[in-house]
Design an enzyme around this catalytic site. Structure first.
Site, PDB file in Angstrom:
ATOM      1  N   LEU A 125       0.823  -0.969   0.001  1.00 42.48           N
ATOM      2  CA  LEU A 125      -0.115  -0.002   0.117  1.00 42.48           C
ATOM      3  C   LEU A 125       0.950   1.323  -0.056  1.00 42.48           C
ATOM      4  O   LEU A 125       0.816   2.167  -0.826  1.00 42.48           O
ATOM      5  CB  LEU A 125      -0.885   0.044   1.252  1.00 42.48           C
ATOM      6  CG  LEU A 125      -1.799   1.324   1.246  1.00 42.48           C
ATOM      7  CD1 LEU A 125      -2.740   1.434   0.384  1.00 42.48           C
ATOM      8  CD2 LEU A 125      -2.525   1.227   3.097  1.00 42.48           C
ATOM      9  N   ILE A 157       7.865  -2.642   2.447  1.00 41.67           N
ATOM     10  CA  ILE A 157       7.279  -3.757   2.217  1.00 41.67           C
ATOM     11  C   ILE A 157       7.683  -4.944   2.913  1.00 41.67           C
ATOM     12  O   ILE A 157       8.495  -5.402   2.442  1.00 41.67           O
ATOM     13  CB  ILE A 157       6.846  -4.212   0.775  1.00 41.67           C
ATOM     14  CG1 ILE A 157       6.512  -2.930  -0.142  1.00 41.67           C
ATOM     15  CG2 ILE A 157       6.088  -5.392   0.635  1.00 41.67           C
ATOM     16  CD1 ILE A 157       6.800  -3.279  -1.606  1.00 41.67           C
ATOM     17  N   THR A 158       6.926  -5.392   4.146  1.00 40.67           N
ATOM     18  CA  THR A 158       7.283  -6.569   4.844  1.00 40.67           C
ATOM     19  C   THR A 158       7.195  -7.692   3.817  1.00 40.67           C
ATOM     20  O   THR A 158       6.196  -7.933   3.307  1.00 40.67           O
ATOM     21  CB  THR A 158       6.455  -6.616   6.096  1.00 40.67           C
ATOM     22  OG1 THR A 158       6.730  -5.343   6.599  1.00 40.67           O
ATOM     23  CG2 THR A 158       6.880  -7.594   6.979  1.00 40.67           C
ATOM     24  N   GLY A 242      -5.224  -6.513  10.270  1.00 41.43           N
ATOM     25  CA  GLY A 242      -3.627  -6.535  10.578  1.00 41.43           C
ATOM     26  C   GLY A 242      -3.439  -6.176  11.745  1.00 41.43           C
ATOM     27  O   GLY A 242      -2.286  -6.421  12.518  1.00 41.43           O
ATOM     28  N   GLU A 363       1.642  -0.580   9.949  1.00 45.32           N
ATOM     29  CA  GLU A 363       0.188  -0.716   9.921  1.00 45.32           C
ATOM     30  C   GLU A 363      -0.693   0.240  10.549  1.00 45.32           C
ATOM     31  O   GLU A 363      -1.585   0.249  11.218  1.00 45.32           O
ATOM     32  CB  GLU A 363      -0.202  -2.209  10.472  1.00 45.32           C
ATOM     33  CG  GLU A 363       0.419  -3.537   9.609  1.00 45.32           C
ATOM     34  CD  GLU A 363      -0.100  -4.744   9.674  1.00 45.32           C
ATOM     35  OE1 GLU A 363      -1.128  -4.791  10.155  1.00 45.32           O
ATOM     36  OE2 GLU A 363       0.995  -5.766   9.379  1.00 45.32           O
TER      37      GLU A 363
HETATM   38  N1  CAA Z   1     -11.918   0.736   8.012  1.00 42.31           N
HETATM   39  C1  CAA Z   1     -12.922   0.799   7.066  1.00 42.31           C
HETATM   40  N2  CAA Z   1     -12.895   1.997   6.323  1.00 42.31           N
HETATM   41  C2  CAA Z   1     -12.223   2.989   6.284  1.00 42.31           C
HETATM   42  C3  CAA Z   1     -11.176   3.037   7.404  1.00 42.31           C
HETATM   43  C4  CAA Z   1     -11.138   1.925   8.437  1.00 42.31           C
HETATM   44  N3  CAA Z   1     -10.333   1.815   9.467  1.00 42.31           N
HETATM   45  N4  CAA Z   1     -10.797   4.221   7.405  1.00 42.31           N
HETATM   46  C5  CAA Z   1     -11.048   5.050   6.355  1.00 42.31           C
HETATM   47  N5  CAA Z   1     -12.016   4.114   5.859  1.00 42.31           N
HETATM   48  C6  CAA Z   1     -12.740   4.521   4.626  1.00 42.31           C
HETATM   49  C7  CAA Z   1     -13.701   5.522   4.989  1.00 42.31           C
HETATM   50  O1  CAA Z   1     -14.935   5.230   5.500  1.00 42.31           O
HETATM   51  C8  CAA Z   1     -13.774   6.142   3.553  1.00 42.31           C
HETATM   52  O2  CAA Z   1     -14.861   5.638   2.665  1.00 42.31           O
HETATM   53  P1  CAA Z   1     -16.223   6.241   2.277  1.00 42.31           P
HETATM   54  O3  CAA Z   1     -15.906   7.514   1.866  1.00 42.31           O
HETATM   55  O4  CAA Z   1     -16.849   5.109   1.259  1.00 42.31           O
HETATM   56  O5  CAA Z   1     -16.881   6.354   3.651  1.00 42.31           O
HETATM   57  C9  CAA Z   1     -12.553   6.002   2.969  1.00 42.31           C
HETATM   58  O6  CAA Z   1     -11.880   5.072   3.802  1.00 42.31           O
HETATM   59  C10 CAA Z   1     -11.520   7.256   3.218  1.00 42.31           C
HETATM   60  O7  CAA Z   1     -11.479   7.419   4.409  1.00 42.31           O
HETATM   61  P2  CAA Z   1     -11.160   9.168   5.138  1.00 42.31           P
HETATM   62  O8  CAA Z   1     -12.490  10.130   4.534  1.00 42.31           O
HETATM   63  O9  CAA Z   1     -11.345   8.879   6.472  1.00 42.31           O
HETATM   64  O10 CAA Z   1      -9.860   9.452   4.636  1.00 42.31           O
HETATM   65  P3  CAA Z   1      -8.650  10.116   5.272  1.00 42.31           P
HETATM   66  O11 CAA Z   1      -7.591  10.370   4.454  1.00 42.31           O
HETATM   67  O12 CAA Z   1      -9.241  11.259   6.057  1.00 42.31           O
HETATM   68  O13 CAA Z   1      -8.080   9.044   6.587  1.00 42.31           O
HETATM   69  C11 CAA Z   1      -6.667   7.168   7.086  1.00 42.31           C
HETATM   70  C12 CAA Z   1      -7.822   7.743   6.030  1.00 42.31           C
HETATM   71  C13 CAA Z   1      -7.601   6.399   8.009  1.00 42.31           C
HETATM   72  C14 CAA Z   1      -5.711   8.276   7.365  1.00 42.31           C
HETATM   73  C15 CAA Z   1      -6.136   5.971   6.389  1.00 42.31           C
HETATM   74  O14 CAA Z   1      -5.489   6.722   5.185  1.00 42.31           O
HETATM   75  C16 CAA Z   1      -5.228   5.171   6.991  1.00 42.31           C
HETATM   76  O15 CAA Z   1      -5.411   4.249   7.805  1.00 42.31           O
HETATM   77  N6  CAA Z   1      -3.681   5.396   6.916  1.00 42.31           N
HETATM   78  C17 CAA Z   1      -2.727   4.638   7.692  1.00 42.31           C
HETATM   79  C18 CAA Z   1      -2.257   3.605   6.484  1.00 42.31           C
HETATM   80  C19 CAA Z   1      -1.658   2.510   7.092  1.00 42.31           C
HETATM   81  O16 CAA Z   1      -1.942   2.017   8.086  1.00 42.31           O
HETATM   82  N7  CAA Z   1      -0.486   2.184   6.386  1.00 42.31           N
HETATM   83  C20 CAA Z   1       0.323   0.961   6.756  1.00 42.31           C
HETATM   84  C21 CAA Z   1       0.675   0.482   5.418  1.00 42.31           C
HETATM   85  S1  CAA Z   1       1.031  -1.427   5.618  1.00 42.31           S
HETATM   86  C22 CAA Z   1       2.505  -1.459   6.384  1.00 42.31           C
HETATM   87  O17 CAA Z   1       2.625  -0.923   7.373  1.00 42.31           O
HETATM   88  C23 CAA Z   1       3.620  -2.444   5.933  1.00 42.31           C
HETATM   89  C24 CAA Z   1       3.584  -3.658   6.017  1.00 42.31           C
HETATM   90  O18 CAA Z   1       4.192  -4.526   5.033  1.00 42.31           O
HETATM   91  C25 CAA Z   1       3.230  -4.257   7.415  1.00 42.31           C
END
Ligand code: CAA
Length: 382
Positions: A125, A157-158, A242, A363
């Site tokens: 992602l 990417i883990t 996750g 995450e």
């Molecule tokens: N569960 C389900 N849906 C969700 C959600 C959740 N936790 N969070 C947001 N959404 C949905 C919202 O409902 C919205 O959809 P609709 O318009 O259909 O209602 C859409 O996603 C957009 O949400 P927002 O309007 O709230 O968007 P935002 O930009 O204000 O906030 C955010 C989004 C919560 C910050 C999100 O971008 C986020 O979680 N960011 C963190 C990403 C992350 O965890 N990255 C880690 C990557 S993986 C990793 O670490 C590597 C690995 O290999 C382990």
């Protein structure tokens, strides 16, 4: 809420503990030193059903519940948090999504080998300019006949260098913002995939992390998960689960730190008695135990809610926030109790601290967890 474990959950926890102590622990120090991926261990974990724990047996999984998954990740992470995250990513960031949104084709060809541990998966992602602000995807997927042509760059990417399959988000329609993001299963063997160098990390050094370049990668249209435009929703829902896995990994580090501190404080003598008799040490042990137990209960609550089909987004983020704090705090206190010995590699507690820090970052950072929790609270109060 009933936190009593069933006989089955206890036997899964015991099997994980046994495997962790006998097969994982003996080589963990060396793997950390050499940044060596635990190939054999992951293969055996697959054979034991730990790589697709919650996937239905129909698709190669073990058909267990989320509580059992949490117990297993904790036990493995107590001895090696790298093994914990490799397992967690394959289970909850890859298999979960393939089972929930995948077609028969995807389940047969990708989920089965991943859930049975014959293949390894990674979740893609994040991008150089889209980390916490995950909607800002630049990777593009353009439809061309029976294929999509993917171009872009993913990072952090883990499992990235060792994975066979990538669960990857890309923009199919930039004009729609996050509603134009789609999810694909991309094979490492597809032409145009460029696996970047392994990151040289502070901790979880025996798990690999890398970038992934996509240069005109031709992905069959059958590898699209669900339909176009639901990729961000898929990614967010996948991350909700996750976060339970990372919380359990953090719990393992916190528990291991606490246990190491108790053991050492009973052996080490100062001022004519074991240092466990000193109030200064006792207060630290009490704080560590309280934090760890509170995190455990929150994590179990999120897992039970998930298993019972109830809401668990807020609880998963709360569990990850608290457990990752507990991991860092407990590791720091374990070092403090060990004094100078805690600062050298001979005792494991210095690794616990190095391994713990990432749990507050990946995450979803701790700050993102607070944002998710607050949004859920506000929704509930409406
Ligand atoms: N569960 C389900 N849906 C969700 C959600 C959740 N936790 N969070 C947001 N959404 C949905 C919202 O409902 C919205 O959809 P609709 O318009 O259909 O209602 C859409 O996603 C957009 O949400 P927002 O309007 O709230 O968007 P935002 O930009 O204000 O906030 C955010 C989004 C919560 C910050 C999100 O971008 C986020 O979680 N960011 C963190 C990403 C992350 O965890 N990255 C880690 C990557 S993986 C990793 O670490 C590597 C690995 O290999 C382990």
């Amino acid at each position: 809420m009933n936190f009593d474990l069933t006989e089955e959950q206890i036997s899964i926890r015991d099997a994980a503990k046994d495997f962790a102590e006998n097969e994982v622990a003996p080589s963990s120090v060396e793997r950390d030193l050499n940044s060596e991926f635990p190939h054999e261990i992951i293969k055996k974990l697959g054979e034991l059903g730990f790589m697709g724990m919650m996937v239905s047996p129909e698709w190669g999984g073990a058909g267990m519940d989320t509580v059992s998954y949490v117990l297993a990740i904790e036990e493995l992470s107590k001895v090696d948090a790298s093994v914990g995250v490799i397992m967690s990513v394959n289970n909850s960031l890859v298999c979960y999504g393939l089972e929930k949104w995948g077609s028969e084709f995807i389940k047969e060809n990708y989920l089965k080998p991943l859930a049975s541990g014959q293949k390894l998966g990674a979740f893609c992602l994040s991008e150089p300019e889209a980390g916490s602000d995950a909607t800002q995807q630049k990777t593009e997927a353009v439809r061309d006949g029976d294929f999509y042509i993917l171009n872009g760059m993913k990072n952090w990417i883990t499992n990235g260098t060792n994975a066979d399959y990538y669960f990857l988000q890309a923009m199919t329609d930039k004009s729609k913002g996050y509603k134009g993001i789609s999810t694909f299963v991309v094979e490492k063997s597809f032409e145009g995939i460029e696996v970047g160098k392994k990151e040289d990390k502070l901790g979880i050094r025996s798990s690999d992390t890398c970038t992934l370049g996509l240069n005109n990668v031709k992905v069959p249209k059958e590898n699209l998960l669900g339909e176009e435009g639901i990729g961000f929703k898929i990614a967010m829902e996948t991350l909700n689960g996750g976060r339970i896995g990372v919380a359990a990994q953090s719990l393992g580090i916190a528990q291991a730190s606490y246990e190491a501190a108790v053991k050492y404080s009973k052996q080490r003598k100062a001022f004519d008695s074991p240092i466990s008799n000193l109030q200064a040490i006792q207060f630290k042990l009490a704080d560590m135990a309280v934090m760890t137990e509170a995190a455990r209960l929150l994590i179990l609550k999120s897992a039970i809610n998930k298993d019972e089909g109830k809401k668990y987004v807020k609880e998963a983020s709360m569990g990850k926030l608290l457990a990752s704090q507990a991991a860092v705090q407990c590791a720091l206190e374990a070092i403090q109790i060990h004094g100078g010995y805690g600062y050298v590699r001979e005792y494991l507690v210095e690794r616990f601290l190095r391994d713990a820090k990432i749990t507050q970052i990946y995450e979803g950072t701790s700050e993102i967890q607070k944002l998710v929790i607050a949004r859920e609270l506000i929704k509930e109060s409406a």
